[in-house]
Design a protein around this motif. Structure first.
Motif, PDB file in Angstrom:
ATOM      1  N   GLY C 269      42.642  36.669  44.984  1.00 31.82           N
ATOM      2  CA  GLY C 269      43.091  36.921  43.618  1.00 31.82           C
ATOM      3  C   GLY C 269      42.747  38.330  43.179  1.00 31.82           C
ATOM      4  O   GLY C 269      43.534  39.007  42.515  1.00 31.82           O
ATOM      5  N   ALA C 270      41.574  38.793  43.599  1.00 34.53           N
ATOM      6  CA  ALA C 270      41.157  40.145  43.218  1.00 34.53           C
ATOM      7  C   ALA C 270      42.137  41.176  43.757  1.00 34.53           C
ATOM      8  O   ALA C 270      42.633  42.035  43.025  1.00 34.53           O
ATOM      9  CB  ALA C 270      39.768  40.410  43.762  1.00 34.53           C
ATOM     10  N   ILE C 271      42.452  41.055  45.037  1.00 34.85           N
ATOM     11  CA  ILE C 271      43.376  42.021  45.638  1.00 34.85           C
ATOM     12  C   ILE C 271      44.739  41.927  44.953  1.00 34.85           C
ATOM     13  O   ILE C 271      45.385  42.935  44.642  1.00 34.85           O
ATOM     14  CB  ILE C 271      43.490  41.751  47.147  1.00 34.85           C
ATOM     15  CG1 ILE C 271      42.118  41.919  47.798  1.00 34.85           C
ATOM     16  CG2 ILE C 271      44.510  42.665  47.786  1.00 34.85           C
ATOM     17  CD1 ILE C 271      42.043  41.358  49.200  1.00 34.85           C
ATOM     18  N   TYR C 272      45.116  40.679  44.681  1.00 39.39           N
ATOM     19  CA  TYR C 272      46.382  40.413  43.984  1.00 39.39           C
ATOM     20  C   TYR C 272      46.463  41.249  42.709  1.00 39.39           C
ATOM     21  O   TYR C 272      47.332  42.111  42.545  1.00 39.39           O
ATOM     22  CB  TYR C 272      46.394  38.919  43.650  1.00 39.39           C
ATOM     23  CG  TYR C 272      47.722  38.314  43.294  1.00 39.39           C
ATOM     24  CD1 TYR C 272      48.917  38.835  43.773  1.00 39.39           C
ATOM     25  CD2 TYR C 272      47.771  37.172  42.481  1.00 39.39           C
ATOM     26  CE1 TYR C 272      50.119  38.231  43.453  1.00 39.39           C
ATOM     27  CE2 TYR C 272      48.970  36.563  42.169  1.00 39.39           C
ATOM     28  CZ  TYR C 272      50.154  37.102  42.651  1.00 39.39           C
ATOM     29  OH  TYR C 272      51.329  36.499  42.336  1.00 39.39           O
ATOM     30  N   SER C 273      45.471  41.045  41.836  1.00 36.07           N
ATOM     31  CA  SER C 273      45.508  41.755  40.556  1.00 36.07           C
ATOM     32  C   SER C 273      45.276  43.245  40.771  1.00 36.07           C
ATOM     33  O   SER C 273      45.850  44.085  40.073  1.00 36.07           O
ATOM     34  CB  SER C 273      44.435  41.192  39.621  1.00 36.07           C
ATOM     35  OG  SER C 273      43.172  41.252  40.256  1.00 36.07           O
ATOM     36  N   GLY C 274      44.454  43.586  41.786  1.00 39.72           N
ATOM     37  CA  GLY C 274      44.176  45.002  42.036  1.00 39.72           C
ATOM     38  C   GLY C 274      45.442  45.772  42.337  1.00 39.72           C
ATOM     39  O   GLY C 274      45.726  46.808  41.723  1.00 39.72           O
ATOM     40  N   PHE C 275      46.245  45.248  43.257  1.00 37.18           N
ATOM     41  CA  PHE C 275      47.481  45.950  43.597  1.00 37.18           C
ATOM     42  C   PHE C 275      48.439  45.982  42.412  1.00 37.18           C
ATOM     43  O   PHE C 275      49.142  46.976  42.188  1.00 37.18           O
ATOM     44  CB  PHE C 275      48.136  45.303  44.814  1.00 37.18           C
ATOM     45  CG  PHE C 275      47.711  45.941  46.094  1.00 37.18           C
ATOM     46  CD1 PHE C 275      48.436  47.003  46.622  1.00 37.18           C
ATOM     47  CD2 PHE C 275      46.564  45.530  46.746  1.00 37.18           C
ATOM     48  CE1 PHE C 275      48.030  47.617  47.790  1.00 37.18           C
ATOM     49  CE2 PHE C 275      46.155  46.153  47.909  1.00 37.18           C
ATOM     50  CZ  PHE C 275      46.885  47.187  48.439  1.00 37.18           C
ATOM     51  N   ALA C 276      48.426  44.889  41.633  1.00 33.39           N
ATOM     52  CA  ALA C 276      49.279  44.901  40.442  1.00 33.39           C
ATOM     53  C   ALA C 276      48.906  46.087  39.559  1.00 33.39           C
ATOM     54  O   ALA C 276      49.757  46.841  39.107  1.00 33.39           O
ATOM     55  CB  ALA C 276      49.107  43.588  39.686  1.00 33.39           C
TER      56      ALA C 276
END
Lengths: 178, 1008, 458
Positions: C269-276
């Motif tokens: 989830g962190a990477i998900y939001s990070g790339f967003a």
């Protein structure tokens, strides 16, 4: 006019390839106290100027180990020796709970060791350095490549070295006052 | 004591160090009369005083979070320091008062002293012990030697300590709105009295609440001798007229009825709430009732017929909700000895009930609620007689009320006289008739409009009544004054003051003697003189000391008498207005928390969750589920309640188990001049209450008024089954006596074995002590005592309605109430929840700073100083017993509260977590004693937590579980013992004894 | 733009740097943003807004310190509210930077070179924003330093079994390492700025920051290995940080927290939001400073793919949670699931599913993966979704746990909102300052991407 002591002889090149070739030739010609400057890391350059040993990994390893050990024993000492107290019925030495911080300390110390070890070995920070006296050297951080033979090199001679460098077909040659 | 210490002590108890009470009083001393006030204003101009004000004011003055919150008001009490500032220092009463042995009689700094005395409610005295620290009363406890207490108390007694320190109490004598003095008062009433003397006192009327004090009664009678034409009227909104009339109906004379529940195998309650504070003798009744609820001994069976759900009914084995007016029919059926067919009464309930009564002749009892009509009372006398219960479980004595008159009539006469101008001098002693008199009498109008030349009000507060009086004499609190009073069994307790009057108030005795022309008689002289008359002889001194010491006067207990039944109540005509079942019935009931409104300004009681609704700070119109559906009502809807052309508007609370087509409203709210705490809280229902229907009114109308009103309930969700339709969670474990006998260990299902763990547990067996608690859910009657006791013992803050709405109430000990089954007549359960002191405490594991850790004796200690307030512990506490100081909830400024607090418990500030500690301060006190004597703490009942001490039912047992012979160990060894949520393997030290009901086997309870 | 899109569609991967660039042009283009180009009004507006929001946050925090945490909506049983939700959200966002610069470096993903610099900066600012919350959410913030093990007269230490202490170490380590990583990356470029700036003051400042870097072969050699080692250390670190954050919940016994799936799906989830967040920054920046040559559609596309992948890991996490609610047979977990689907906060849970699982599926469409506007909007949706996820985990688990008697509701107050929005403002302020005074793209690493950087063997 008063002559200042010479730090070395500097040759300017256009491309990384020229610099690497030149460096290699210089090295083979028996010049040992030489260095090369490029606006970006050029892998081949290091061994071209005959630079092999690199202490950074060892420093990092030592840092990481120190961090990890400190981390664990700090927790062990707090929980078991310095202030042992019953927390939620858990044993004093709850080693599984101590792993996280141990890990973080390992990374922290390892990282710090890597960075500052590198800077130290590079002798940085060093705001002043003779090569900066060469006006064109400003281009070294853009698109020019430089090779220098230090005056401390046993083979160094103002004339001989200049001739040798000219034979490498540089863009320009300049003496570096120290 | 050397000067430094004295100074220090003074500073501990005095507010404003620069300007303390001593100096202010010194400056005021030279002035008196009207100047008194002016000089106070001048004083207010001085920089010190300003500085003092500023020290008190800013807190909450500009509150954004909860502007105008009642908590805000509590804090702003600092603002009342214009007076409060001068009352910071304690002074012991001048007269000799006698401590209750337990301690050496000399004051040892740091060691509390205990004094036996009594607090009175509607004339009935509840004997108490008062804990006093260096002359400051701090805690009320039950008098374990007194038959009416046996160590228990009721919430009103517990909370009286806060009432005594209430900075809103009337602090001066007022004449027409201006501060005046007692001397002036005594001087000025001489004239009018002289005039009356000539008329034989024809123009004098004295209005008192119910009085049981022999001394006061004697004084008043003496007054009436001097002024033969004068009249003594009695009125209380929560009166016992029906009881009185019922007795007259049956015996032709007033009698006091007393029950011996420990001998009763079958108890039938006709709408009687006899297990809750306010019912005479409730403390003792709870103890006796609980004694007979032990499933391992012969267990009593309890049938309850109720017109509104009460904590008493919740304990019934069979409960039947019924409109109040219908109860009379039940009484008639019983009176007819079951001969009369109980047509239309649900047979399934009555057949067995009457069967039980018949089979338990002499060991059964029928109890009637005070608000039921006289005929019902009379019939109950008849039934008890027919069942041969008289002298077995039912006893008659002389009335405790010193002047047993029909109070409603008494007040009616008074108002008539006031209207017709017969009254020249009206003395209202206590009470607040302008607020709580029946609406149809229009007392307030009569009071202000009438041509009464001199109206005197004597009371603890300047209230709605004092507003209309020329003089207001500030009364001294019962903890400040000498007096006496009778317990429900007639036993007299001498009321001895614990502290000199904070505001130089005057007791009723002193007022009456002033009326008699003796202005300077002290309460001490008066009371002592009276008893000297009663007990002449050389040994009076010994007698006096003993009476003060024990807390009651030897040989004053009323001996039982057997009145001859003169009338035949079964023939008596129907007295309750015949109400057809489809007209709306309105029940007026005393409020479970603030009684008739006299406790409206008591923050502890205002914030005390009412036993069934868990409502705080408000009253509501209690409506049954059926009716709610029919009228499309939802909780918190505003409705208009109309009765005989009178209207009030109030929010609705849908109450499971409330009979259909009838609503209940609690008295006492909507005060307009109660004080900072009580003013404006809730809704005044007195406007609907008339002499014709004080308790039960039919023909009411209920209509939606539109809009909603936020109610502050401390327990939003009151059932154990979750909305997902899963089987109910086994929080309160319950079985019928039959099931229990079949499967005694039913409660221990799913309890994990001790060895179920990954790591070695701590070995508490090595320790001398391992503290634990067992709570017997069978004994607990949800009387709320423990909550107030805990609040008082542990300096727990009052947070105010707004914060309660947010769920931030601070009670360390709460009593969860759960309903189960049919909403129209559910089973109800009470579960007191203190900290479980888990051995594997989830809260401790997650605290980053180690602010909550375990003691070697198994206590889950909370270190306030170390807490940084992450609230992680509360999140991880499955019992949610931890309380957080989200804001500065404690009042750090008001001097009275500083004096009130328990010096052994630190006062928590903003941003720290707090929770139940098993009263660790009490443990340590006993530990010190034991170690001084070089012995172990004995399990002799001297070490009790506050909740345990005050519990009338003896449902809470605390002690050392390392000692297999301690009471707590024995209880925990029982089959019924189980740990709440023990399947989480938290290993709670607090465990519960499952609840066992005793329904009649052949009668399948309609409550599943 | 359009022709790019065409070009993308016929050849699978767009170039990471547009042809025709030389060492000089790259250097000039990037450094000019800092040194020569006039500051645009757009920058001033953006910076101004961010600054005002920051001031609002400071005000809210000031009032908090004066009054107490009670000004927030938190209560018993919901002891944690916005503060922890935002903390986890920000930390999550902070993951992309290190991930891009470290992991992609090790994976030799050369396309990272043009986005790692500001991704790292973003990480630092996000972690700083996150760091505020654990501090101010305590009841007595002025004592929060007690969480650090320092010798004190109480001779008392932090309680190392508490996940909050693990947080303190993980987050502070993460911040330190990210900072070093970012600064070391900057040094050669600072040297460039030193040599190219004409303004004396700038020369001195950049000169000091450049530590006298002169690009010596020896230095480069050690530099490279240190950089690699740092990347090697940062990789497990970045994975550990959100794992530790997930322990805050997983260690607790609250139903909805006490689950083993948390670490992996928190990291995803962190990477998900990070790339967003990276995309939400990259897209406007490359437009604003016309850097399409360096931040090409290839970057947008790759980021989109990463989001798609991590999005599915997160979806798997939700799936397992739901499955366990039913399969475990645990009454509390079962109710938790019911409460999420039907309880008072159910709308939030449903919108979370839509934001994190539903809408992002449009990323399967290649056309959209290279459409800046579309990507921008999808990223926004994902960021909202991830915030909701944290709200669901923190608040919805707490508000109805074991004892039905102790159930409650949580309503955020204006102070909660002011603090949250304030941190976004602070983040923006920092970002704007960064792009204005530091090279937002790693110049020397861009140089290595040029064909002429190849050393031809003679």
């Amino acid at each position: 006019m008063k002559t200042t002591p010479i730090y070395g002889m500097m040759a300017e090149f256009d491309s990384a390839s020229d610099l690497v070739a030149a460096a290699r030739k210089t090295n083979e010609a028996g010049y040992k106290k030489i260095d090369a400057y490029s606006p970006f890391p050029v892998e081949e350059l290091a061994e071209a100027i005959g630079f092999h040993k690199n202490g950074v990994p060892l420093v990092t390893l030592i840092g990481a180990l120190i961090g990890g050990l400190c981390g664990y024993f700090m927790q062990y000492w707090f929980a078991v020796d310095s202030y042992p107290i019953n927390v939620g019925g858990r044993p004093y030495h709850s080693w599984p709970a101590f792993i996280v911080v141990t890990f973080e300390m390992t990374i922290l110390f390892g990282g710090i060791a890597a960075v500052f070890g590198m800077l130290a070995l590079n002798g940085l920070p060093m705001p002043y350095h003779p090569v900066f006296n060469v006006p064109r050297f400003a281009m070294a951080s853009k698109d020019r490549f430089f090779l220098i033979v230090f005056s401390t090199d046993p083979k160094y001679s103002p004339t001989g070295t200049r001739q040798f460098l000219e034979s490498l077909g540089p863009r320009s040659i300049s003496e570096v006052p120290s | 004591m050397d000067y430094a210490n004295q100074k220090k002590k003074a500073e501990d108890v005095c507010p404003g160090k620069k300007l303390d009470r001593a100096t202010v009083e010194a400056q005021l001393a030279q002035t008196k009369g009207p100047e008194y006030w002016r000089s106070l204003e001048e004083l207010a101009g001085t920089p010190e005083f300003q500085e003092m004000l500023h020290r008190e004011f800013p807190k909450g003055a500009s509150e954004w979070v909860d502007s105008f919150s009642r908590r805000g008001f509590l804090q702003l009490m600092g603002a009342s320091l214009a007076m409060a500032g001068m009352t910071g220092c304690t002074k012991l009463p001048l007269e000799p008062i006698v401590p209750y042995v337990k301690q050496p009689e000399e004051v040892v700094p740091g060691r509390p002293m205990f004094y036996a005395t009594a607090t009175t409610l509607s004339g009935y005295a509840s004997p108490v012990l008062v804990e006093s620290h260096l002359g400051r009363p701090t805690k009320i406890e039950g008098n374990d030697k007194h038959p009416a207490s046996l160590g228990g108390t009721d919430i009103f007694a517990q909370a009286s300590i806060l009432g005594m320190y209430d900075p809103d109490r009337s602090q001066t004598i007022i004449k027409r709105g201006d501060v005046n003095s007692w001397a002036q008062f005594v001087k000025e009433i001489k004239g009018p009295l002289a005039v009356q003397k000539g008329l034989g006192g024809a123009g004098i009327r004295i209005l008192t609440p119910t009085i049981s004090s022999p001394t006061l009664a004697d004084q008043l009678r003496a007054f009436l001798k001097v002024y033969p034409q004068a009249k003594w009227h009695v009125y209380e909104p929560v009166n016992r007229d029906n009881v009185l009339e019922g007795a007259k109906l049956a015996f032709g004379q007033p009698v006091e009825t007393r029950y011996e529940l420990s001998k009763a195998d079958v108890i039938v309650s006709l709408d009687a709430d006899f297990l809750y504070a306010g019912f005479p003798g409730n403390t003792r009744y709870i103890r006796d009732f609980a004694k007979r609820r032990n499933p391992d001994a012969p267990m009593s069976r309890f049938y309850a017929i109720e017109s509104t759900p009460t904590s008493t009914g919740a304990k019934a084995d069979h409960r039947l909700p019924m409109r109040a007016s219908a109860v009379e029919r039940v009484a008639r059926v019983l009176g007819a000895n079951g001969k009369e067919a109980f047509s239309s009464l649900s047979e399934s309930f009555f057949e067995p009930m009457i069967g039980d009564l018949q089979s338990q002749r002499g060991s059964s009892v029928v109890v009637v609620g005070d608000h039921q009509s006289p005929v019902v009372h009379a019939l109950a006398h008849l039934v008890n007689e027919q069942l041969g219960n008289i002298g077995q479980t039912v006893f008659y004595t002389d009335p405790v009320d010193a002047n047993p008159v029909n109070q409603t009539e008494s007040l009616r006469d008074l108002v008539a006289d006031m209207r017709s101008g017969k009254v020249d001098l009206l003395v209202i002693m206590g009470g607040n008739p302008a607020y709580d008199a029946p609406a149809d009498l229009g007392f307030a109008d009569a009071l202000k409009s009438s041509n009464i030349s001199l109206r005197i009000h004597h009371g603890l507060y300047q209230n709605e009544t004092s507003e209309y009086c020329h003089w207001h004499v500030n009364e001294s609190h019962s903890l400040e004054a000498w007096s006496d009073g009778r317990a429900y069994d007639g036993t007299v307790s001498i009321v001895q003051p614990l502290i000199a009057p904070l505001y130089n108030g005057k007791s009723a005795h002193e007022l009456v003697s002033a009326l008699l022309g003796i202005g300077d008689a002290t309460g001490f002289d008066i009371v002592r003189a009276y008893w000297q008359k009663q007990h002449p002889g050389a040994d009076f001194e010994a007698f006096w000391r003993k009476s003060l010491h024990d807390g009651w006067v030897e040989g004053t207990t009323y001996s039982e008498k057997t009145p001859i039944r003169t009338a035949t109540p079964e023939k008596a005509t129907n007295t309750t207005p015949p109400s057809d079942s489809n007209s709306l019935e309105i029940n007026f009931r005393r409020d479970p928390s603030i009684y008739d409104g006299q406790f409206a300004n008591n923050g502890w009681l205002q914030e005390l969750p009412k036993p069934m609704t868990k409502l705080t700070w408000d009253n509501a119109v209690l409506v049954g589920p059926k009716m709610a559906v029919r009228e499309h009502l939802a909780t918190e809807d505003m409705v208009t309640l109309e009765l005989g052309g009178r209207k009030i508007t109030a929010p609705v609370w849908i109450q499971a188990g409330h009979p259909d087509n009838s609503v209940t409203v609690y008295l006492g709210y909507g005060r307009t001049r109660a004080g900072r705490v009580g003013t404006g809280a809730g809704f005044d229902v007195y406007p609907l209450r008339t002499t014709s229907a004080l308790w039960i009114a039919s023909g009411g109308k209920l209509s939606k008024a539109g809009g909603t009103y936020k109610l502050a309930s401390t327990q939003g969700y009151q059932t154990m089954d979750t909305p997902d339709g899963a089987p109910p969670r086994p929080l309160v474990r319950e079985a019928s006596l039959e099931e229990y006998r079949k499967e005694p260990k039913f409660a221990q299902e799913g309890q994990p074995p001790k060895e179920l763990t990954l790591y070695p547990g701590y070995d508490y067996a090595k320790q001398d002590y391992a503290w634990g608690m067992a709570i017997d859910l069978n004994a607990c009657v949800g009387c709320n005592n423990c909550i107030i006791a805990c609040q008082s013992e542990n300096n727990i803050a009052v947070v105010g309605k707004e914060q309660v709405v947010l769920g931030r109430h601070m009670h360390w000990l709460r009593v969860d109430a759960y309903y189960q089954g049919d909403r129209d007549n559910p089973k109800a359960f009470f579960q007191p929840v203190p900290c479980m002191q888990c051995e594997n405490a989830p809260c401790e594991l997650v605290c980053p700073v180690g602010a909550t850790v375990h003691s070697s004796e198994g206590l889950n200690d909370m270190i306030y100083n170390r807490c940084i307030g992450t609230r992680y512990c509360s999140n991880n506490c499955p019992y949610k017993v931890r309380r957080f100081n989200f804001l500065l909830f404690q009042d750090w400024t008001t001097s009275q509260y500083k004096m009130m607090r328990n010096p052994d418990v630190s006062v928590r500030s903003r941003g720290v977590m707090e929770k139940c500690t098993y009263c660790v301060q009490r443990i340590n006190e006993r530990r010190i004693d034991a170690e001084r004597a070089d012995e172990k703490i004995k399990d002799d009942g001297t070490l009790q937590t506050a909740c345990q001490q005050s519990c009338p039912a003896g449902a809470i047992i605390f002690g050392n579980i390392n000692d297999p012979n301690s009471r707590v160990s024995k209880l925990k060894a029982q089959d019924r013992n189980y740990g709440l949520l023990a399947d989480l393997n938290t290993r709670p030290r607090t465990t519960y004894l499952a609840e066992i009901r005793n329904p009649k086997p052949e009668l399948t309870p309609e409550r599943g | 733009m359009a022709d790019h899109t065409e070009d993308v569609i016929e050849n699978r991967s767009a170039p990471v740097i547009e042809p025709g660039h030389t060492f000089g042009s790259v250097t000039d283009k990037i450094s000019s943003i800092v040194l020569t180009r006039p500051t645009s009004t757009g920058w001033f507006i953006g910076f101004g807004v961010g600054f005002l929001l920051t001031m609002m946050m400071l005000f809210a925090i000031g009032y908090l310190v004066v009054k107490g945490t009670g000004i927030w909506g938190i209560t018993i049983p919901i002891g944690w509210g916005f503060a922890i939700v935002n903390f986890v959200w920000w930390i999550g966002i902070g993951h992309a930077g290190t991930l891009i610069s470290a992991i992609l470096l090790l994976l030799r993903q050369s396309w990272r070179n043009s986005i790692n610099r500001f991704a790292e900066a973003m990480t630092l600012f996000a972690v700083s924003a996150a760091g505020i919350f654990p501090l101010i959410h305590t009841g007595r913030p002025w004592l929060a330093y007690w969480m650090f093990p320092y010798p004190n007269t109480m001779n008392y230490w932090p309680q190392f079994r508490s996940p909050l202490i693990w947080d303190v170490f993980a987050v502070s380590t993460y911040f330190t390492i990210s900072l070093l990583f970012w600064f070391i990356g900057l040094v050669p470029d600072l040297a460039t700025l030193r040599d190219r700036s004409t303004n004396r003051v700038a020369q001195i400042i950049y000169g000091m920051l450049a530590l006298g870097w002169r690009g010596s072969a020896r230095h480069w050699h050690r530099y490279e290995s240190a950089y690699l080692l740092l990347a090697g250390l940062a990789t497990p670190l970045v994975l550990s940080v959100h794992t530790v954050v997930s322990f805050d919940f997983a260690i607790g016994i609250v139903p909805g927290w006490h689950t083993t799936i948390f670490p992996p799906y928190f990291v995803a989830g962190a990477i998900y939001s990070g790339f967003a967040m990276v995309l939400m920054l990259a897209i406007p920046i490359r437009k604003l400073y016309s850097l399409e040559d360096f931040i090409t559609d290839r970057h947008l596309q790759n980021s989109a793919k990463v989001m798609l992948a991590t999005g599915w890991i997160v979806a798997y996490g939700y799936g397992i949670e739901a499955f366990m609610g039913w399969y475990s047979g645990n009454r509390n977990d079962a109710f938790l699931l019911w409460n999420r689907l039907h309880g008072p906060y159910a709308p939030l849970y449903w919108s979370l599913l839509i934001c994190n699982i539903g809408i992002p599926q449009v990323l399967w469409i290649r056309k959209l993966r290279t459409c800046p506007i579309g990507l921008f909007l999808v990223s926004l949706v994902i960021l909202i979704g991830m915030w909701l996820e944290r709200f669901v985990i923190v608040v919805m688990s707490l508000h109805r746990d074991f004892l039905t008697s102790s159930w409650g509701m949580y309503y955020p107050t204006r102070w909660d909102w002011m603090t949250y929005i304030g941190t976004i403002g602070m983040f923006l302020t920092a970002m704007f300052l960064f792009v204005r005074i530091l090279p937002m793209i790693s110049i020397f690493e861009m140089r290595t991407l040029l064909p002429e950087a190849e050393v031809k063997p003679e």
